[in-house]
Design a protein around this motif. Structure first.
Motif, short mmCIF file in Angstrom:
data_model
loop_
_atom_site.label_atom_id
_atom_site.label_comp_id
_atom_site.label_asym_id
_atom_site.label_seq_id
_atom_site.Cartn_x
_atom_site.Cartn_y
_atom_site.Cartn_z
N GLY A 33 2.31 19.27 -19.69
CA GLY A 33 3.36 19.54 -20.67
C GLY A 33 4.70 18.97 -20.28
O GLY A 33 5.42 18.41 -21.12
N VAL A 34 5.06 19.06 -19.00
CA VAL A 34 6.34 18.52 -18.54
C VAL A 34 6.35 16.99 -18.69
O VAL A 34 7.32 16.41 -19.21
N ILE A 35 5.29 16.34 -18.27
CA ILE A 35 5.23 14.87 -18.38
C ILE A 35 5.27 14.43 -19.83
O ILE A 35 6.06 13.56 -20.22
N MET A 36 4.45 15.05 -20.66
CA MET A 36 4.36 14.66 -22.07
C MET A 36 5.68 14.91 -22.80
O MET A 36 6.18 14.04 -23.53
N GLY A 53 10.83 13.31 -25.18
CA GLY A 53 12.27 13.47 -25.23
C GLY A 53 13.00 12.15 -25.01
O GLY A 53 13.96 11.83 -25.70
N ILE A 54 12.52 11.37 -24.04
CA ILE A 54 13.12 10.07 -23.78
C ILE A 54 12.95 9.15 -24.98
O ILE A 54 13.89 8.46 -25.39
N PHE A 55 11.76 9.14 -25.57
CA PHE A 55 11.52 8.27 -26.71
C PHE A 55 12.34 8.69 -27.93
O PHE A 55 12.80 7.85 -28.69
N PHE A 56 12.51 9.99 -28.13
CA PHE A 56 13.36 10.44 -29.23
C PHE A 56 14.83 10.08 -28.97
O PHE A 56 15.54 9.71 -29.88
N CYS A 66 12.64 18.71 -27.15
CA CYS A 66 11.55 18.34 -26.24
C CYS A 66 11.93 18.63 -24.79
O CYS A 66 11.11 19.13 -24.02
N PHE A 67 13.18 18.33 -24.42
CA PHE A 67 13.61 18.61 -23.05
C PHE A 67 13.66 20.12 -22.77
O PHE A 67 13.32 20.57 -21.67
#
Length: 100
Positions: free
Chosen positions: A21-24, A29-32, A71-72
């Motif tokens: 979950g943390v990785i995904m 979050g980065i992509f958003f 997401c973060f």
């Protein structure tokens, strides 16, 4: 006093799911935050968002950023669940060494 809530298998499952979950969610979050065009379907856009705003791309980017922050935040919650699961594994290991 230690509070043992779950067994070793459930705690291990919690760690595995937390890591995933943390990785995904961190990647999402980065992509958003970088406004990835592939994720436009996951941004809560309405028709009014594009018609009422004088600068529609800025409004869309704001929505992208908000979803990225969400997401973060969810990734942070998974970190807490992982820490809880890790503590449960330690408590289960300590319980094995106690003499009854």
């Amino acid at each position: 006093m230690a509070c043992l809530i779950c067994g070793p298998k459930l705690a291990t499952c919690g760690i595995v799911i937390s890591i995933w979950g943390v990785i995904m969610l961190a990647m999402l979050g980065i992509f958003f935050r970088t406004h990835s065009a592939v994720l436009i379907e996951d941004v809560p856009l309405t028709e009014a968002d594009m018609k009422e705003d004088k600068n529609p791309p800025q409004n869309i980017f704001t929505l992208y950023n908000q979803v990225g922050y969400n997401c973060f935040i969810a990734a942070g919650i998974y970190v807490l669940v992982g820490a809880f699961s890790f503590c449960q594994i330690k408590l289960n290991n300590r319980k094995e060494y106690l003499v009854h």
